[in-house]
Design a protein around this motif. Structure first.
Motif, mmCIF file in Angstrom:
data_model
loop_
_atom_site.group_PDB
_atom_site.id
_atom_site.type_symbol
_atom_site.label_atom_id
_atom_site.label_comp_id
_atom_site.label_asym_id
_atom_site.label_seq_id
_atom_site.Cartn_x
_atom_site.Cartn_y
_atom_site.Cartn_z
ATOM 1 N N ALA A 22 0.832 -1.205 0.000
ATOM 2 C CA ALA A 22 0.000 0.000 0.000
ATOM 3 C C ALA A 22 0.866 1.254 0.000
ATOM 4 O O ALA A 22 0.632 2.193 -0.772
ATOM 5 N N VAL A 23 1.877 1.275 0.865
ATOM 6 C CA VAL A 23 2.751 2.445 0.971
ATOM 7 C C VAL A 23 3.584 2.614 -0.298
ATOM 8 O O VAL A 23 3.717 3.722 -0.833
ATOM 9 N N LEU A 24 4.133 1.519 -0.805
ATOM 10 C CA LEU A 24 4.993 1.614 -1.978
ATOM 11 C C LEU A 24 4.183 1.886 -3.248
ATOM 12 O O LEU A 24 4.656 2.576 -4.159
ATOM 13 N N GLY A 25 2.946 1.374 -3.309
ATOM 14 C CA GLY A 25 2.059 1.729 -4.414
ATOM 15 C C GLY A 25 1.732 3.215 -4.379
ATOM 16 O O GLY A 25 1.616 3.873 -5.424
ATOM 17 N N HIS A 26 1.566 3.750 -3.176
ATOM 18 C CA HIS A 26 1.354 5.189 -2.970
ATOM 19 C C HIS A 26 2.533 5.973 -3.541
ATOM 20 O O HIS A 26 2.350 6.950 -4.279
ATOM 21 N N GLU A 27 3.760 5.536 -3.219
ATOM 22 C CA GLU A 27 4.945 6.241 -3.712
ATOM 23 C C GLU A 27 5.082 6.103 -5.221
ATOM 24 O O GLU A 27 5.482 7.043 -5.909
ATOM 25 N N MET A 28 4.750 4.929 -5.749
ATOM 26 C CA MET A 28 4.784 4.749 -7.204
ATOM 27 C C MET A 28 3.826 5.717 -7.901
ATOM 28 O O MET A 28 4.148 6.259 -8.962
ATOM 29 N N THR A 29 2.677 5.953 -7.295
ATOM 30 C CA THR A 29 1.708 6.878 -7.891
ATOM 31 C C THR A 29 2.279 8.291 -7.954
ATOM 32 O O THR A 29 2.056 9.019 -8.925
ATOM 33 N N HIS A 30 3.014 8.687 -6.907
ATOM 34 C CA HIS A 30 3.689 9.986 -6.962
ATOM 35 C C HIS A 30 4.589 10.059 -8.193
ATOM 36 O O HIS A 30 4.662 11.097 -8.867
ATOM 37 N N GLY A 31 5.293 8.952 -8.476
ATOM 38 C CA GLY A 31 6.171 8.929 -9.645
ATOM 39 C C GLY A 31 5.398 8.922 -10.945
ATOM 40 O O GLY A 31 5.726 9.655 -11.889
ATOM 41 N N ILE A 32 4.367 8.097 -11.022
ATOM 42 C CA ILE A 32 3.554 7.983 -12.244
ATOM 43 C C ILE A 32 2.935 9.333 -12.609
ATOM 44 O O ILE A 32 2.934 9.736 -13.775
ATOM 45 N N GLU A 33 2.403 10.017 -11.610
ATOM 46 C CA GLU A 33 1.756 11.314 -11.837
ATOM 47 C C GLU A 33 2.738 12.471 -11.825
ATOM 48 O O GLU A 33 2.343 13.625 -11.979
ATOM 49 N N GLN A 34 4.017 12.176 -11.604
ATOM 50 C CA GLN A 34 5.079 13.194 -11.575
ATOM 51 C C GLN A 34 4.765 14.284 -10.550
ATOM 52 O O GLN A 34 4.975 15.482 -10.789
ATOM 53 N N HIS A 35 4.265 13.844 -9.398
ATOM 54 C CA HIS A 35 3.875 14.795 -8.351
ATOM 55 C C HIS A 35 5.047 15.624 -7.848
ATOM 56 O O HIS A 35 4.892 16.823 -7.577
ATOM 57 N N SER A 36 6.209 14.997 -7.686
ATOM 58 C CA SER A 36 7.351 15.729 -7.135
ATOM 59 C C SER A 36 7.700 16.923 -8.018
ATOM 60 O O SER A 36 7.906 18.035 -7.526
ATOM 61 N N ALA A 37 7.776 16.689 -9.321
ATOM 62 C CA ALA A 37 8.123 17.776 -10.242
ATOM 63 C C ALA A 37 7.049 18.865 -10.229
ATOM 64 O O ALA A 37 7.347 20.061 -10.147
ATOM 65 N N LYS A 38 5.793 18.453 -10.311
ATOM 66 C CA LYS A 38 4.693 19.418 -10.376
ATOM 67 C C LYS A 38 4.555 20.191 -9.073
ATOM 68 O O LYS A 38 4.336 21.415 -9.082
ATOM 69 N N ASN A 39 4.683 19.484 -7.949
ATOM 70 C CA ASN A 39 4.547 20.165 -6.661
ATOM 71 C C ASN A 39 5.677 21.161 -6.430
ATOM 72 O O ASN A 39 5.463 22.251 -5.897
ATOM 73 N N TYR A 40 6.885 20.769 -6.826
ATOM 74 C CA TYR A 40 8.008 21.688 -6.669
ATOM 75 C C TYR A 40 7.781 22.945 -7.509
ATOM 76 O O TYR A 40 7.988 24.064 -7.051
#
Length: 619
Positions: free
Chosen positions: A142-160
């Motif tokens: 569950a936790v690692l799928g959550h982190e994968m979703t951040h990568g799939i949706e490119q959340h880190s780049a967009k949020n920054y």
């Protein structure tokens, strides 16, 4: 997305402007700010997305994480994380964008309860998280799928990028109106970023992670169980004051700067997702009673002596039911059957069903379960429960299909970058990641260079251990194009891996005939000749390489470099001495810290022993 970001920034900033001062901000100033915010967003987003599509940056982010935080030395932690991540990556349903890299991961030695996904799709997992979840595969999924979703949706780049834009906009208004000091502005900006930028993506990641982990075959109750376990750890077990979660609801619900939702709320949302996944049939009442269509099936109890895992058991029993209702379109598919001991067996030996099967067996509730399941299917025609679940599932599949089609329709420039990424992975010895990227290249409608793609895939296969398949691909590529020096060099590398150095040298010679100015033909020849102890030939090849690429002198072994360039040799010696000095200083620092920690531990133990002795004397 951009318009929302800009208007949100301006809206938040102007909320703190007195009416009179707000009127003083003219239209041109507002327009300039809007353009500035937009430019800041676009510039930051472009830079981070480019970083996220750089294999070298991905590898370096992994190395930096394990260097700064240390590598978890417990092989069991690595084993369970590798098992879970491989199942998520290989069996989960998701699509990465054309400018995203395949996932890699590592387990560091940090004592903070956390995991994160870098913009490079490197998933960093802290040892404390693995231990805090007690290596539970479904909770980790569950936790690692959550982190994968951040990568799939490119959340880190967009949020920054959004954070940069928001801070830029608020700073602009502050300078123009002069309303608050910079410390207050910084605090306000950080609060706004946490609540308006990062927080919403956490809910998205929870939902995305749920579908990735369930599609990969994990228990649908795992995400809710993970949230409960996380809350328990942060309240009763963590030794980090910054992680601590107060059990007092009044204090827990106070406004704070956290960029993550409150764990109990996340637990409820994920429990509802589990219910929806199981056609709405399965719920958990009071965190311990599992119900089917509102009718009690069973109440779970703890199954451990050292920790009350009742809540997790309830979610795992319910999760097994939800998966069965989701996967089985009829009562017959549950395969209820006599167990030979007066009870009933049902479903399969899939480990996801084990908690459900165990509790039903212990409480002798096989017949009760069969009755409730039968009634559930009988009522679906009236409620449309299965139809709703199927429609939701079809919508998700349609989104995935559209995303796959978009990747397949990538232009030639994008496909070329994918092939280059695959080749870069082979350079790092990462065959599986190389083949993943090349799989996308061959699935693309607009492949720009079929011959080179075959040869690079051949090298990737060899790196991954398939030498026969690798050589076959390389031969096919060269049959299509023997005017590309790199095609010969890639096949030469395959021959080299096979131990056929003569064939490798022959391909290097062929590459030189095609392009006499390509330095890598001479570099590979020199390396192979050195391996064969042909020192004179190796020196000659290294000299030719140096002539073409003098700045790359560090790739020449010192024994040859000294003969080729005394100046560069001295530079190399100086650099080596500096590295050794830095290594020695780092070792001394580590030893000093270790000694200090040992002394601190001994002092604490001595103090505890003294206190215990005093208590014993009083007794």
């Amino acid at each position: 997305m951009l318009a929302v970001c800009i208007s949100g920034t301006i809206g938040l900033g102007t909320a703190f402007l007195p009416a009179g001062r707000a009127e003083a901000v003219d239209a041109w100033a507002v327009a300039a700010q809007s353009l500035g915010v937009y430019a800041a967003y676009k510039s930051s987003l472009s830079s981070i997305l480019a970083l996220g599509n750089d294999v070298s940056a991905q590898v370096q982010s992994a190395r930096q994480d394990l260097k700064e935080n240390g590598e978890d030395g417990n092989h069991h932690d690595w084993d369970v994380v590798n098992r879970v991540m491989r199942q998520l990556v290989n069996k989960g349903q998701y699509v990465l964008r054309t400018n995203s890299l395949p996932f890699i991961w590592g387990v560091n030695n940090s004592s903070d309860f956390n995991a994160s996904c870098f913009p490079t799709d490197y998933v960093s997992i802290n040892r404390a998280l693995v231990r805090g979840l007690e290596c539970d595969e479904d909770e980790l999924a569950a936790v690692l799928g959550h982190e994968m979703t951040h990568g799939i949706e490119q959340h880190s780049a967009k949020n920054y990028a959004k954070a940069v834009a928001q801070y830029y906009g608020m700073s602009f208004l502050n300078m123009d109106a002069g309303l608050m000091d910079w410390n207050k502005l910084n605090a306000l900006a950080n609060y706004s970023i946490a609540k308006n930028v990062t927080l919403p993506t956490e809910y998205d990641a929870d939902a995305g992670g749920f579908y990735i982990m369930t599609s990969a075959g994990f228990n649908p109750g795992g995400p809710a169980a993970a949230m409960y376990r996380m809350a328990y750890y942060l309240t009763y077990e963590t030794r980090n004051v910054l992680e601590y979660q107060d059990p007092d609801d009044k204090k827990k619900n106070q406004e704070n700067f956290s960029d993550h939702p409150e764990t109990e709320l996340r637990e409820k949302r994920l429990a509802q997702m589990m219910t929806d996944y199981g056609c709405g049939h399965v719920t958990v009442k009071d965190r311990k009673t599992v119900c089917i269509d509102g009718q009690d099936l069973l109440t779970v109890d703890l199954t451990r002596d050292d920790y009350d895992n009742t809540v997790e058991n309830a979610y795992y029993v319910a999760g097994g039911l939800a998966k069965a209702f989701h996967d089985c379109d009829s009562l017959e598919a549950w395969n209820f059957r006599d167990d030979g001991e007066g009870g009933l067996n049902f479903l399969t030996s899939d480990r996801v069903y084990k908690p459900l099967q165990d509790f039903v067996s212990v409480q002798h509730l096989g017949s009760r379960l069969q009755e409730l399941v039968q009634n559930a299917y009988a009522g679906e025609a009236a409620t449309g429960a299965r139809t709703k679940m199927k429609e939701a599932e079809a919508a998700r599949q349609q989104e995935l299909s559209a995303a796959k089609a978009e990747v397949a329709a990538a232009d030639e420039k994008t496909v070329k970058k994918m092939r280059e990424n695959g080749d870069a992975y082979s350079d790092y010895g990462m065959g599986k990641q190389a083949l993943w990227e090349l799989g996308r290249v061959f699935a693309a409608k607009h492949m720009d260079n079929e011959a080179e793609s075959y040869v690079i895939r051949g090298r990737a296969k060899a790196v991954d251990g398939d030498y026969t398949g690798g050589l076959a691909d390389a031969d096919q590529g060269l049959a299509l194009d023997d005017k590309n020096a790199y095609n010969f060099l890639n096949r030469a590398d395959i021959y080299r891996m096979l131990g056929n150095r003569e064939a490798a040298l022959a391909d290097c010679q062929s590459a030189m005939k095609v392009d006499a100015e390509n330095p890598y033909s001479y570099l590979m020849s020199a390396e192979i000749e050195d391996e064969m102890n042909r020192k004179d030939e190796a020196l000659e090849s290294y000299q030719k390489f140096y002539k073409l690429r003098p700045a790359a002198f560090r790739r020449i072994p010192s024994e040859y470099l000294q003969k080729i360039s005394e100046k560069d040799y001295k530079t190399w010696q100086k650099e080596q001495a500096e590295k050794e000095k830095a290594r020695l200083e780092a070792w001394k620092k580590k030893q000093k810290e270790k000694t200090a920690q040992t002394a601190k531990t001994e002092k604490t133990e001595a103090s505890a022993k003294t206190e215990k002795d005093q208590q014993n004397r009083k007794k």
